[in-house]
Design a protein around this motif. Structure first.
Motif, PDB file in Angstrom:
ATOM      1  N   TYR A   1     -40.824 -32.130 -23.535  1.00  0.00           N
ATOM      2  CA  TYR A   1     -41.619 -31.280 -22.654  1.00  0.00           C
ATOM      3  C   TYR A   1     -40.755 -30.807 -21.480  1.00  0.00           C
ATOM      4  CZ  TYR A   1     -45.200 -29.635 -19.459  1.00  0.00           C
ATOM      5  OH  TYR A   1     -45.933 -28.852 -18.606  1.00  0.00           O
ATOM      6  N   GLU A   2     -40.026 -31.743 -20.886  1.00  0.00           N
ATOM      7  CA  GLU A   2     -39.153 -31.386 -19.759  1.00  0.00           C
ATOM      8  C   GLU A   2     -38.119 -30.347 -20.183  1.00  0.00           C
ATOM      9  OE1 GLU A   2     -35.978 -33.419 -16.611  1.00  0.00           O
ATOM     10  OE2 GLU A   2     -37.056 -34.709 -18.001  1.00  0.00           O
ATOM     11  N   LEU A   3     -37.501 -30.553 -21.350  1.00  0.00           N
ATOM     12  CA  LEU A   3     -36.463 -29.630 -21.840  1.00  0.00           C
ATOM     13  C   LEU A   3     -37.034 -28.256 -22.149  1.00  0.00           C
ATOM     14  CD1 LEU A   3     -33.462 -29.407 -22.718  1.00  0.00           C
ATOM     15  CD2 LEU A   3     -34.227 -29.987 -25.026  1.00  0.00           C
ATOM     16  N   THR A   4     -38.244 -28.213 -22.705  1.00  0.00           N
ATOM     17  CA  THR A   4     -38.843 -26.960 -23.152  1.00  0.00           C
ATOM     18  C   THR A   4     -39.550 -26.188 -22.036  1.00  0.00           C
ATOM     19  OG1 THR A   4     -39.193 -28.018 -25.289  1.00  0.00           O
ATOM     20  CG2 THR A   4     -40.358 -25.975 -24.912  1.00  0.00           C
ATOM     21  N   PHE A   5     -40.177 -26.908 -21.106  1.00  0.00           N
ATOM     22  CA  PHE A   5     -41.008 -26.224 -20.113  1.00  0.00           C
ATOM     23  C   PHE A   5     -40.494 -26.339 -18.675  1.00  0.00           C
ATOM     24  CE2 PHE A   5     -43.830 -27.219 -23.684  1.00  0.00           C
ATOM     25  CZ  PHE A   5     -44.263 -25.931 -23.992  1.00  0.00           C
ATOM     26  N   GLN A   6     -40.154 -27.554 -18.233  1.00  0.00           N
ATOM     27  CA  GLN A   6     -39.789 -27.729 -16.831  1.00  0.00           C
ATOM     28  C   GLN A   6     -38.386 -27.223 -16.504  1.00  0.00           C
ATOM     29  OE1 GLN A   6     -40.703 -31.970 -16.862  1.00  0.00           O
ATOM     30  NE2 GLN A   6     -42.358 -31.621 -15.396  1.00  0.00           N
ATOM     31  N   LEU A   7     -37.397 -27.623 -17.300  1.00  0.00           N
ATOM     32  CA  LEU A   7     -36.021 -27.234 -17.002  1.00  0.00           C
ATOM     33  C   LEU A   7     -35.789 -25.720 -17.061  1.00  0.00           C
ATOM     34  CD1 LEU A   7     -34.027 -30.204 -18.534  1.00  0.00           C
ATOM     35  CD2 LEU A   7     -34.157 -29.540 -16.132  1.00  0.00           C
ATOM     36  N   PRO A   8     -36.355 -24.998 -18.024  1.00  0.00           N
ATOM     37  CA  PRO A   8     -36.159 -23.539 -18.000  1.00  0.00           C
ATOM     38  C   PRO A   8     -36.683 -22.902 -16.703  1.00  0.00           C
ATOM     39  CG  PRO A   8     -36.923 -24.208 -20.162  1.00  0.00           C
ATOM     40  CD  PRO A   8     -37.005 -25.421 -19.264  1.00  0.00           C
ATOM     41  N   LYS A   9     -37.808 -23.424 -16.183  1.00  0.00           N
ATOM     42  CA  LYS A   9     -38.343 -22.908 -14.918  1.00  0.00           C
ATOM     43  C   LYS A   9     -37.387 -23.205 -13.765  1.00  0.00           C
ATOM     44  CE  LYS A   9     -43.204 -23.289 -16.221  1.00  0.00           C
ATOM     45  NZ  LYS A   9     -44.432 -24.074 -16.076  1.00  0.00           N
ATOM     46  N   GLU A  10     -36.845 -24.442 -13.742  1.00  0.00           N
ATOM     47  CA  GLU A  10     -35.898 -24.812 -12.686  1.00  0.00           C
ATOM     48  C   GLU A  10     -34.638 -23.954 -12.767  1.00  0.00           C
ATOM     49  OE1 GLU A  10     -35.061 -29.030 -12.431  1.00  0.00           O
ATOM     50  OE2 GLU A  10     -37.177 -29.516 -12.736  1.00  0.00           O
ATOM     51  N   LEU A  11     -34.156 -23.725 -13.973  1.00  0.00           N
ATOM     52  CA  LEU A  11     -32.947 -22.900 -14.151  1.00  0.00           C
ATOM     53  C   LEU A  11     -33.204 -21.460 -13.703  1.00  0.00           C
ATOM     54  CD1 LEU A  11     -31.682 -24.294 -17.562  1.00  0.00           C
ATOM     55  CD2 LEU A  11     -30.438 -24.379 -15.386  1.00  0.00           C
ATOM     56  N   ALA A  12     -34.354 -20.934 -14.068  1.00  0.00           N
ATOM     57  CA  ALA A  12     -34.685 -19.551 -13.686  1.00  0.00           C
ATOM     58  C   ALA A  12     -34.823 -19.431 -12.174  1.00  0.00           C
ATOM     59  CB  ALA A  12     -35.974 -19.106 -14.376  1.00  0.00           C
ATOM     60  N   ALA A  13     -35.473 -20.408 -11.556  1.00  0.00           N
ATOM     61  CA  ALA A  13     -35.648 -20.376 -10.100  1.00  0.00           C
ATOM     62  C   ALA A  13     -34.299 -20.478  -9.395  1.00  0.00           C
ATOM     63  CB  ALA A  13     -36.567 -21.510  -9.656  1.00  0.00           C
ATOM     64  N   ALA A  14     -33.417 -21.347  -9.904  1.00  0.00           N
ATOM     65  CA  ALA A  14     -32.098 -21.507  -9.295  1.00  0.00           C
ATOM     66  C   ALA A  14     -31.247 -20.253  -9.504  1.00  0.00           C
ATOM     67  CB  ALA A  14     -31.398 -22.733  -9.879  1.00  0.00           C
ATOM     68  N   ALA A  15     -31.351 -19.650 -10.679  1.00  0.00           N
ATOM     69  CA  ALA A  15     -30.580 -18.438 -10.978  1.00  0.00           C
ATOM     70  C   ALA A  15     -31.028 -17.277 -10.098  1.00  0.00           C
ATOM     71  CB  ALA A  15     -30.724 -18.077 -12.451  1.00  0.00           C
ATOM     72  N   ALA A  16     -32.284 -17.288  -9.690  1.00  0.00           N
ATOM     73  CA  ALA A  16     -32.815 -16.219  -8.843  1.00  0.00           C
ATOM     74  C   ALA A  16     -32.177 -16.224  -7.454  1.00  0.00           C
ATOM     75  CB  ALA A  16     -34.326 -16.347  -8.724  1.00  0.00           C
ATOM     76  N   HIS A  17     -31.527 -17.344  -7.106  1.00  0.00           N
ATOM     77  CA  HIS A  17     -30.865 -17.433  -5.797  1.00  0.00           C
ATOM     78  C   HIS A  17     -29.548 -16.674  -5.753  1.00  0.00           C
ATOM     79  CE1 HIS A  17     -33.756 -20.240  -4.172  1.00  0.00           C
ATOM     80  NE2 HIS A  17     -33.602 -21.040  -5.214  1.00  0.00           N
TER      81      HIS A  17
ATOM     82  N   ASP B   1     -25.579 -15.911  -6.841  1.00  0.00           N
ATOM     83  CA  ASP B   1     -24.273 -16.349  -7.345  1.00  0.00           C
ATOM     84  C   ASP B   1     -24.348 -17.761  -7.946  1.00  0.00           C
ATOM     85  OD1 ASP B   1     -21.650 -16.777  -7.903  1.00  0.00           O
ATOM     86  OD2 ASP B   1     -20.954 -16.767  -5.822  1.00  0.00           O
ATOM     87  N   LEU B   2     -24.147 -17.859  -9.272  1.00  0.00           N
ATOM     88  CA  LEU B   2     -24.250 -19.139  -9.968  1.00  0.00           C
ATOM     89  C   LEU B   2     -23.017 -20.011  -9.769  1.00  0.00           C
ATOM     90  CD1 LEU B   2     -25.915 -18.102 -13.360  1.00  0.00           C
ATOM     91  CD2 LEU B   2     -26.993 -18.905 -11.262  1.00  0.00           C
ATOM     92  N   SER B   3     -21.898 -19.426  -9.363  1.00  0.00           N
ATOM     93  CA  SER B   3     -20.663 -20.196  -9.246  1.00  0.00           C
ATOM     94  C   SER B   3     -20.729 -21.230  -8.123  1.00  0.00           C
ATOM     95  CB  SER B   3     -19.464 -19.271  -9.041  1.00  0.00           C
ATOM     96  OG  SER B   3     -19.592 -18.589  -7.806  1.00  0.00           O
ATOM     97  N   GLU B   4     -21.556 -20.996  -7.113  1.00  0.00           N
ATOM     98  CA  GLU B   4     -21.676 -21.944  -6.011  1.00  0.00           C
ATOM     99  C   GLU B   4     -23.129 -22.361  -5.801  1.00  0.00           C
ATOM    100  OE1 GLU B   4     -19.747 -20.622  -2.473  1.00  0.00           O
ATOM    101  OE2 GLU B   4     -17.967 -19.960  -3.555  1.00  0.00           O
ATOM    102  N   ASN B   5     -23.881 -22.439  -6.883  1.00  0.00           N
ATOM    103  CA  ASN B   5     -25.306 -22.739  -6.801  1.00  0.00           C
ATOM    104  C   ASN B   5     -25.540 -24.195  -7.231  1.00  0.00           C
ATOM    105  OD1 ASN B   5     -28.092 -22.915  -7.283  1.00  0.00           O
ATOM    106  ND2 ASN B   5     -28.236 -20.715  -7.708  1.00  0.00           N
ATOM    107  N   ALA B   6     -25.714 -25.087  -6.265  1.00  0.00           N
ATOM    108  CA  ALA B   6     -25.876 -26.515  -6.554  1.00  0.00           C
ATOM    109  C   ALA B   6     -27.149 -26.800  -7.349  1.00  0.00           C
ATOM    110  CB  ALA B   6     -25.878 -27.312  -5.248  1.00  0.00           C
ATOM    111  N   GLU B   7     -28.237 -26.083  -7.042  1.00  0.00           N
ATOM    112  CA  GLU B   7     -29.490 -26.295  -7.774  1.00  0.00           C
ATOM    113  C   GLU B   7     -29.312 -25.951  -9.253  1.00  0.00           C
ATOM    114  OE1 GLU B   7     -33.003 -24.421  -6.134  1.00  0.00           O
ATOM    115  OE2 GLU B   7     -32.259 -24.785  -4.100  1.00  0.00           O
ATOM    116  N   TYR B   8     -28.630 -24.855  -9.519  1.00  0.00           N
ATOM    117  CA  TYR B   8     -28.404 -24.426 -10.902  1.00  0.00           C
ATOM    118  C   TYR B   8     -27.537 -25.455 -11.630  1.00  0.00           C
ATOM    119  CZ  TYR B   8     -27.323 -21.448 -14.886  1.00  0.00           C
ATOM    120  OH  TYR B   8     -27.206 -20.936 -16.157  1.00  0.00           O
ATOM    121  N   GLU B   9     -26.466 -25.913 -10.970  1.00  0.00           N
ATOM    122  CA  GLU B   9     -25.576 -26.922 -11.572  1.00  0.00           C
ATOM    123  C   GLU B   9     -26.337 -28.212 -11.872  1.00  0.00           C
ATOM    124  OE1 GLU B   9     -22.332 -26.951 -12.708  1.00  0.00           O
ATOM    125  OE2 GLU B   9     -22.630 -24.786 -12.503  1.00  0.00           O
ATOM    126  N   ALA B  10     -27.170 -28.640 -10.934  1.00  0.00           N
ATOM    127  CA  ALA B  10     -27.947 -29.866 -11.129  1.00  0.00           C
ATOM    128  C   ALA B  10     -28.906 -29.720 -12.306  1.00  0.00           C
ATOM    129  CB  ALA B  10     -28.715 -30.214  -9.856  1.00  0.00           C
TER     130      ALA B  10
END
Length: 160
Positions: free
Chosen positions: A18-34, A36-45
């Motif tokens: 469930y986490e892999l399918t639903f929660q993590l994609p949302k976290e990745l999308a939210a972090a990517a919305a910030h 530059d991914l090269s220095e994005n700690a939330e995205y890396e985490a």
């Protein structure tokens, strides 16, 4: 009847999927919305967590396959095996009595006396019965224990 450890692993597997399918994609999308991914700690985490969850899912699926070979019928009767409650006396002198329940590694809880069947004491006790002595290599040296009481999985009140 399914072994209790399988139900626990299947629940963890469902939660991780469930986490892999639903929660993590949302976290990745939210972090990517910030941006530059090269220095994005939330995205890396989130990416690291995603990798961990995928690895853990593969590990649990493998363990479920292994444990699925065990059935209640395959647990030995009359001797120490999975689920047995064993009372031991230290035959080397102090006559201290210890109680253990033999469990799979995923179920170990030393504070409750639940030890793994693959631990040194667990391995020594397997297929033994009341009156048998076992030698165990402990950090403090070799110890000899005698089995003074045995309640197998099949004899337990909570065996189902």
């Amino acid at each position: 009847m399914e072994l209790p450890v399988l139900a626990k692993l299947k629940k963890e597997l469902a939660d991780l999927k469930y986490e892999l399918t639903f929660q993590l994609p949302k976290e990745l999308a939210a972090a990517a919305a910030h941006g530059d991914l090269s220095e994005n700690a939330e995205y890396e985490a989130a990416k690291h967590r995603q990798d961990f969850v995928r690895s853990r899912i593969a590990q649990i699926e493998g363990r479920i396959r292994e444990l699925s070979m065990y059935t209640v019928a395959s647990i030995p009767q009359g001797v120490v095996g999975y689920g047995s409650r064993v009372k031991l006396v230290d035959a080397d002198g102090d006559d201290a009595v210890v109680d253990y329940q033999i469990v799979f590694p995923e179920e170990v809880d030393a504070a409750r006396g639940q030890i793994s069947l693959s631990s040194p004491i667990g391995r020594a006790l397997m297929s033994k019965t009341v009156g048998d002595e076992v030698e165990v290599q402990t950090p403090g040296g070799r110890r000899t224990y005698q089995i003074v009481e045995l309640v197998t999985f099949h004899e337990r009140d909570d065996a189902g």
